[in-house]
Design an enzyme around this catalytic site. Structure first.
Site, PDB file in Angstrom:
ATOM      1  N   LYS A 121      10.903   6.510  -3.563  1.00  0.00           N
ATOM      2  CA  LYS A 121       9.729   6.775  -4.413  1.00  0.00           C
ATOM      3  C   LYS A 121      10.144   7.579  -5.652  1.00  0.00           C
ATOM      4  CE  LYS A 121       6.704   6.569  -0.406  1.00  0.00           C
ATOM      5  NZ  LYS A 121       6.152   7.328   0.719  1.00  0.00           N
ATOM      6  N   LYS A 174       8.514  -0.093  -1.657  1.00  0.00           N
ATOM      7  CA  LYS A 174       9.306   0.887  -2.438  1.00  0.00           C
ATOM      8  C   LYS A 174      10.794   0.720  -2.229  1.00  0.00           C
ATOM      9  CE  LYS A 174       7.987   3.046   1.564  1.00  0.00           C
ATOM     10  NZ  LYS A 174       6.735   3.328   2.211  1.00  0.00           N
ATOM     11  N   GLU A 233       1.596  -0.460  -7.640  1.00  0.00           N
ATOM     12  CA  GLU A 233       0.985   0.877  -7.575  1.00  0.00           C
ATOM     13  C   GLU A 233       1.086   1.495  -6.173  1.00  0.00           C
ATOM     14  OE1 GLU A 233      -0.710   2.756 -10.232  1.00  0.00           O
ATOM     15  OE2 GLU A 233      -0.207   4.161  -8.649  1.00  0.00           O
ATOM     16  N   GLY A 267       0.322   8.921  15.182  1.00  0.00           N
ATOM     17  CA  GLY A 267       0.560   7.685  14.431  1.00  0.00           C
ATOM     18  C   GLY A 267       1.026   7.916  13.002  1.00  0.00           C
TER      19      GLY A 267
HETATM   20  P1  NDP Z   1       4.021  -3.599   9.101  1.00  0.00           P
HETATM   21  O1  NDP Z   1       5.309  -3.493   9.838  1.00  0.00           O
HETATM   22  O2  NDP Z   1       2.796  -3.069   9.736  1.00  0.00           O
HETATM   23  O3  NDP Z   1       3.750  -5.133   8.740  1.00  0.00           O
HETATM   24  C1  NDP Z   1       4.747  -5.986   8.304  1.00  0.00           C
HETATM   25  C2  NDP Z   1       4.239  -7.403   8.316  1.00  0.00           C
HETATM   26  O4  NDP Z   1       5.251  -8.240   7.778  1.00  0.00           O
HETATM   27  C3  NDP Z   1       3.893  -7.941   9.703  1.00  0.00           C
HETATM   28  O5  NDP Z   1       2.695  -8.660   9.671  1.00  0.00           O
HETATM   29  C4  NDP Z   1       5.069  -8.884  10.020  1.00  0.00           C
HETATM   30  O6  NDP Z   1       4.707 -10.008  10.804  1.00  0.00           O
HETATM   31  C5  NDP Z   1       5.422  -9.361   8.633  1.00  0.00           C
HETATM   32  N1  NDP Z   1       6.826  -9.795   8.564  1.00  0.00           N
HETATM   33  C6  NDP Z   1       7.914  -9.080   8.889  1.00  0.00           C
HETATM   34  N2  NDP Z   1       9.018  -9.824   8.676  1.00  0.00           N
HETATM   35  C7  NDP Z   1       8.592 -11.017   8.196  1.00  0.00           C
HETATM   36  C8  NDP Z   1       9.252 -12.211   7.814  1.00  0.00           C
HETATM   37  N3  NDP Z   1      10.590 -12.328   7.885  1.00  0.00           N
HETATM   38  N4  NDP Z   1       8.505 -13.237   7.361  1.00  0.00           N
HETATM   39  C9  NDP Z   1       7.149 -13.134   7.313  1.00  0.00           C
HETATM   40  N5  NDP Z   1       6.472 -12.035   7.678  1.00  0.00           N
HETATM   41  C10 NDP Z   1       7.196 -10.996   8.125  1.00  0.00           C
HETATM   42  O7  NDP Z   1       4.271  -2.918   7.668  1.00  0.00           O
HETATM   43  P2  NDP Z   1       3.226  -2.086   6.777  1.00  0.00           P
HETATM   44  O8  NDP Z   1       1.987  -2.874   6.612  1.00  0.00           O
HETATM   45  O9  NDP Z   1       3.148  -0.704   7.290  1.00  0.00           O
HETATM   46  O10 NDP Z   1       4.019  -1.996   5.380  1.00  0.00           O
HETATM   47  C11 NDP Z   1       4.048  -3.085   4.484  1.00  0.00           C
HETATM   48  C12 NDP Z   1       4.623  -2.603   3.160  1.00  0.00           C
HETATM   49  O11 NDP Z   1       3.779  -1.601   2.616  1.00  0.00           O
HETATM   50  C13 NDP Z   1       6.012  -1.966   3.251  1.00  0.00           C
HETATM   51  O12 NDP Z   1       6.748  -2.270   2.101  1.00  0.00           O
HETATM   52  C14 NDP Z   1       5.705  -0.474   3.293  1.00  0.00           C
HETATM   53  O13 NDP Z   1       6.775   0.315   2.823  1.00  0.00           O
HETATM   54  C15 NDP Z   1       4.540  -0.415   2.352  1.00  0.00           C
HETATM   55  N6  NDP Z   1       3.684   0.735   2.516  1.00  0.00           N
HETATM   56  C16 NDP Z   1       3.156   1.006   3.752  1.00  0.00           C
HETATM   57  C17 NDP Z   1       2.335   2.086   3.922  1.00  0.00           C
HETATM   58  C18 NDP Z   1       1.726   2.390   5.244  1.00  0.00           C
HETATM   59  O14 NDP Z   1       0.985   3.382   5.342  1.00  0.00           O
HETATM   60  N7  NDP Z   1       1.952   1.585   6.286  1.00  0.00           N
HETATM   61  C19 NDP Z   1       2.016   2.994   2.801  1.00  0.00           C
HETATM   62  C20 NDP Z   1       2.584   2.592   1.531  1.00  0.00           C
HETATM   63  C21 NDP Z   1       3.403   1.507   1.422  1.00  0.00           C
HETATM   64  P3  NDP Z   1       4.257  -9.846  12.345  1.00  0.00           P
HETATM   65  O15 NDP Z   1       2.965  -9.102  12.288  1.00  0.00           O
HETATM   66  O16 NDP Z   1       4.087 -11.226  12.857  1.00  0.00           O
HETATM   67  O17 NDP Z   1       5.345  -9.083  13.008  1.00  0.00           O
HETATM   68  N1  HSE Z   2       6.289   6.583   5.834  1.00  0.00           N
HETATM   69  C1  HSE Z   2       5.623   6.873   4.614  1.00  0.00           C
HETATM   70  C2  HSE Z   2       5.054   8.314   4.653  1.00  0.00           C
HETATM   71  C3  HSE Z   2       4.510   5.838   4.412  1.00  0.00           C
HETATM   72  O1  HSE Z   2       5.136   8.979   5.691  1.00  0.00           O
HETATM   73  O2  HSE Z   2       4.570   8.787   3.637  1.00  0.00           O
HETATM   74  C4  HSE Z   2       4.091   5.724   2.996  1.00  0.00           C
HETATM   75  O3  HSE Z   2       5.069   5.188   2.168  1.00  0.00           O
END
Ligand code: NDP
Ligand code: HSE
Length: 434
Positions: A210, A110, A134, A192
């Protein structure tokens, strides 16, 4: 089940964290069903991460990991790039490279979309790929597709929602257990819900991103985070929660995108809403979005706004959609920005207000206080006064007023000798009379 179709679409996954790991799991565990639904096998050919040695939440074939994300997204055999890294860079550069190479992109980012949606859509259009997102707003809740497709023939008037789970959890804890902000946030971290650095959630930046995406789609106008007024919840006190309760209301962090004076008002701030409003019943870290459209009337979307598995569900839905488009030689709907509505500054936004004053309890105080509202054209709906010895607690609820007029009223009240303090000012949402 028919799995005889030998077509293969190759998928590059960027990120294998909370969401990416669940997307990988679903892609592998449900590959036969996904093949039947999409019309091709979806084969993950690489997973870009920062540190391939890091332990993962799910079992991933170690040979797939790479740190060479740019090479992965431009690999000639890759069809679909799934970006789950987050943040502006390197996600922006990687997605522009992927779209420039004709790939279809699915992302949950986002922050990036709220800053650069127009450029990403332009790249997708120029090079024939899709751009789907989405999961970027309200996690698992199908919301952007209904707004973009199901309501394409209607006129959306207002989108009002709880789109940040962390802040909803904190406010819900304050309401249900009497905890103060710090205690409620600590509980959110323990469970968490809140990240180690919760600033983007608490200060309203996540909800503002958002809101920008929602406003862009709902009103066919390009809206970025810079256009969205954002105020967080860190100043909300137990007294605010208690005052809301005494008025039959609850405090929620709302994202509000609405038509206003021929333009769009897009804003995020805490507000009181009546306990009978459907959004007041949204507890814990859940999200819910209320859409009001000219012909459809009122619609409510509710569900998990975050978490690895729920968010992965929305990502998978997009993957199947872009896979189907690719196999059919089609592209999904482009960004629709033809309306180009002006953004209304926060000073011109219209809402109602709760103002709580500590005033000297002596004859003739109420009249100048009421006059301070009248001078700015702010109409008072209700007044409640409670004497406390020499002081009185004065609560004033206004009818709908301009934000700038209310701000000037509050500044003038603060300067009045009879007003010891302006204890609280909160916006009030939900229709008058609700
Ligand atoms: P995380 O921090 O859990 O995961 C990020 C991942 O990206 C890790 O695997 C990390 O690698 C990798 N990464 C970071 N920097 C790089 C780089 N320079 N090159 C390659 N890989 C990289 O994030 P989330 O899974 O929580 O979130 C992912 C996306 O989803 C974000 O845009 C977030 O806003 C969105 N989102 C998340 C939600 C949630 O509930 N978590 C809900 C809705 C949207 P490594 O593991 O090796 O550090
Ligand atoms: N940090 C966000 C929340 C995750 O608390 O809703 C989902 O975008």
């Amino acid at each position: 089940m028919r799995t005889t179709d030998m077509r293969v679409l190759r998928v590059a996954l960027l990120g294998c964290g909370v969401v990416g790991s669940q997307v990988y799991r679903l892609l592998t565990e449900q590959s036969a069903d996904l093949c039947a639904r999409a019309g091709a096998t979806l084969e993950v050919v690489g997973v870009a991460v920062r540190d391939p040695a890091r332990p993962r939440l799910v079992q991933v074939d170690a040979g797939l990991f790479t740190t060479a994300a740019e090479a992965l997204v431009t690999r000639p055999d890759v069809d679909i790039v799934i970006e789950l890294i987050g943040g502006i860079e390197p996600a922006r550069t990687l997605l522009l490279a992927a779209l420039g190479a004709g790939k279809s992109v699915v992302t949950a980012n986002k922050e990036l979309l709220a800053a650069d949606r127009a450029e990403l859509h332009r790249a997708a259009r120029q090079h024939g790929g899709d751009l789907y997102y989405e999961a970027a707003v309200a996690g698992a809740i199908p919301l952007l597709r209904p707004l973009r497709e199901s309501l394409a023939g209607d006129e959306v008037r207002r989108v009002l929602g709880i789109v940040n789970g962390t802040t909803n959890f904190v406010l819900d804890q304050m309401d249900s257990s009497g905890a103060d902000f710090g205690e409620a946030l600590a509980r959110a971290k323990q469970l968490g819900y809140a990240e180690a650095d919760p600033t983007a959630d608490i200060e309203g930046h996540d909800a503002a991103a958002k809101a920008a995406i929602l406003a862009s789609i709902a009103f066919h106008t390009e809206v970025t985070t810079r256009d969205v007024y954002a105020e967080g919840i860190s100043a909300i006190t137990p007294a605010d929660i208690e005052n809301a309760r005494s008025l039959g209301s609850v405090v929620k962090l709302l994202a509000i995108c609405e038509r206003c004076n021929g333009g769009i008002s897009a804003r995020v701030h805490p507000a009181m809403i009546p306990r009978v409003h459907p959004l007041a019943a949204v507890r814990d870290a859940y999200n819910a979005v209320f859409v009001e459209a000219e012909a459809a009337g009122r619609l409510m979307f509710y569900g998990a706004g975050a978490g690895g598995q729920p968010t992965a569900s929305a990502v998978l839905g997009d993957i199947v959609a872009v896979a189907r488009n690719r196999l059919a030689g089609l592209r999904g709907p482009d960004a629709s920005t033809y309306a180009e509505l002006p953004l209304v500054p926060i000073g011109d936004a219209l809402t109602r207000y709760y103002v709580q004053l500590d005033v000297v309890d002596r004859p003739g105080v109420l009249a100048p206080v009421a006059d301070a509202f009248a001078q700015q054209g702010v109409s008072i709906k209700a007044v409640r006064q409670e004497g406390r010895g020499e002081d009185a607690n004065l609560v004033i609820i206004t009818h709908t007023a301009r934000e700038a007029a209310l701000a000037k009223t509050v500044a003038n009240l603060s300067a009045m000798p009879a007003v010891r303090a302006v204890d609280s000012v909160l916006r009030v949402e939900g229709e008058e009379g609700e």
